[in-house]
Design an enzyme around this catalytic site. Structure first.
Site, short mmCIF file in Angstrom:
data_model
loop_
_atom_site.label_atom_id
_atom_site.label_comp_id
_atom_site.label_asym_id
_atom_site.label_seq_id
_atom_site.Cartn_x
_atom_site.Cartn_y
_atom_site.Cartn_z
N HIS A 80 -8.26 0.15 -4.15
CA HIS A 80 -9.21 -0.19 -3.08
C HIS A 80 -10.04 1.05 -2.80
O HIS A 80 -9.54 2.03 -2.23
CB HIS A 80 -8.43 -0.64 -1.84
CG HIS A 80 -9.29 -0.95 -0.67
ND1 HIS A 80 -8.77 -1.11 0.61
CD2 HIS A 80 -10.64 -1.12 -0.54
CE1 HIS A 80 -9.76 -1.35 1.44
NE2 HIS A 80 -10.90 -1.37 0.78
N HIS A 137 -0.87 -1.20 -4.27
CA HIS A 137 -2.20 -1.04 -3.66
C HIS A 137 -2.45 0.44 -3.42
O HIS A 137 -1.69 1.10 -2.69
CB HIS A 137 -2.27 -1.83 -2.35
CG HIS A 137 -3.64 -1.91 -1.76
ND1 HIS A 137 -4.57 -2.84 -2.15
CD2 HIS A 137 -4.22 -1.18 -0.77
CE1 HIS A 137 -5.68 -2.68 -1.43
NE2 HIS A 137 -5.49 -1.68 -0.60
N ASP A 150 -5.98 -7.05 4.13
CA ASP A 150 -5.47 -5.68 4.17
C ASP A 150 -5.61 -5.14 5.58
O ASP A 150 -6.72 -5.06 6.10
CB ASP A 150 -6.27 -4.83 3.18
CG ASP A 150 -5.83 -3.38 3.13
OD1 ASP A 150 -4.88 -3.01 3.86
OD2 ASP A 150 -6.43 -2.59 2.36
N ASP A 168 -5.09 3.19 -2.01
CA ASP A 168 -6.28 3.39 -1.17
C ASP A 168 -6.96 4.70 -1.53
O ASP A 168 -6.36 5.77 -1.40
CB ASP A 168 -5.88 3.41 0.30
CG ASP A 168 -5.37 2.07 0.78
OD1 ASP A 168 -6.16 1.11 0.76
OD2 ASP A 168 -4.19 1.98 1.17
N SER A 170 0.84 -1.19 0.00
CA SER A 170 0.00 0.00 0.00
C SER A 170 0.88 1.24 0.00
O SER A 170 1.76 1.40 0.85
CB SER A 170 -0.89 0.02 1.24
OG SER A 170 -1.52 1.28 1.37
N MET A 173 -11.06 -7.34 5.13
CA MET A 173 -10.32 -6.32 5.88
C MET A 173 -9.92 -6.87 7.24
O MET A 173 -10.77 -7.41 7.97
CB MET A 173 -11.17 -5.06 6.07
CG MET A 173 -11.42 -4.26 4.79
SD MET A 173 -9.90 -3.57 4.08
CE MET A 173 -9.33 -2.48 5.39
N MET A 223 -9.91 7.06 -0.46
CA MET A 223 -10.84 7.34 0.65
C MET A 223 -11.50 8.69 0.42
O MET A 223 -10.86 9.65 -0.03
CB MET A 223 -10.09 7.35 1.98
CG MET A 223 -9.26 6.12 2.26
SD MET A 223 -8.47 6.20 3.88
CE MET A 223 -7.25 4.89 3.73
N MET A 272 -12.55 2.96 -0.86
CA MET A 272 -13.29 3.12 0.40
C MET A 272 -14.13 4.38 0.27
O MET A 272 -13.84 5.42 0.87
CB MET A 272 -12.30 3.19 1.57
CG MET A 272 -11.63 1.86 1.86
SD MET A 272 -10.24 1.99 3.00
CE MET A 272 -8.89 2.16 1.83
#
Length: 221
Positions: A64, A31, A173, A33, A8, A135, A35, A66
């Site tokens: 990913h 990876h 993760d 993220d 990540s 998760m 958000m 979120m």
């Protein structure tokens, strides 16, 4: 079953993303993220930055999301060139349609579950997904401790996939490190997201190799 390491970049130096991505050239994925400060209480990267990462990265991007309303926003990440796009079961209105849209756009489709979200409602839908992300911390922040209570869910997910004869990856993760990766691998995970463990190591490339070796050893046993 292939062991895949997906560091990540949340813990990387965002002022030098190209250089930080180069450190993980020996990994399988980067990876990323995303958000939105709504689904999770943090704000990170949006589509324009992810597009730039896709152009700069030496390895495929594992996005990913979120975010709220992934049904609307997720396909754009696939269209931007992300190799894998994972959205949250808790946020999606029509997860099967969304997974099909992602596949149609050329990405692997992943379904993410928060620690307290059961896998059972989605077992009949497993053929629609390429990856299930269990998760192992609450989504939204890096640096949290691995939740061992998620291990039985990882195991049930892998057992259901195996029983169905499907080729669906199981990703974990959160809190993945040398101290925890063997437990996750033994439970059936084969894709490992590691942020702090890789980017806070003295040698990120060596840490990727070490994590892969530990996970492979756990799978052989």
């Amino acid at each position: 079953m292939s062991i895949l390491i997906s560091p990540s970049i949340l813990n990387s130096d965002f002022s030098d993303l190209r250089g930080e991505l180069a450190k993980i050239a020996g990994a399988d994925y980067a990876h990323v993220d995303v958000m939105d400060n709504h689904f999770v209480p943090n704000l990170t990267l949006g589509l324009p930055v992810v597009e730039a990462i896709v152009r700069a990265t030496p390895v495929p991007v594992d996005a990913h999301l979120m975010i709220e309303d992934p049904d609307r926003w997720a396909p754009a990440y696939a269209e931007a060139g992300c190799a894998s796009v994972t959205f949250h079961a808790e946020a999606a209105t029509a997860p099967v349609k969304l997974a099909r849209d992602l596949r149609a756009a050329g990405a692997r489709a992943g379904l993410a579950l928060r620690p307290a979200t059961p896998i059972e409602p989605y077992l009949d839908l497993l053929p629609e997904f390429d990856m299930i992300l269990v998760m192992t911390v609450e989504p939204g922040f890096g640096g949290q401790s691995f939740i061992d209570g998620t291990l039985p869910k990882i195991r049930r997910t892998r057992e259901a996939i195996s029983a169905s004869g499907l080729d669906v990856w199981v990703q974990v993760d959160g809190g993945v490190s040398r101290a925890t990766i063997e437990r996750a691998a033994d439970a059936g995970a084969n894709v490992f997201v590691a942020g702090s463990a890789v980017y806070k190591a003295d040698d990120a490339a060596a840490e990727v190799d070490a994590l892969r070796g530990l996970a492979q050893q756990a799978h052989r046993h």
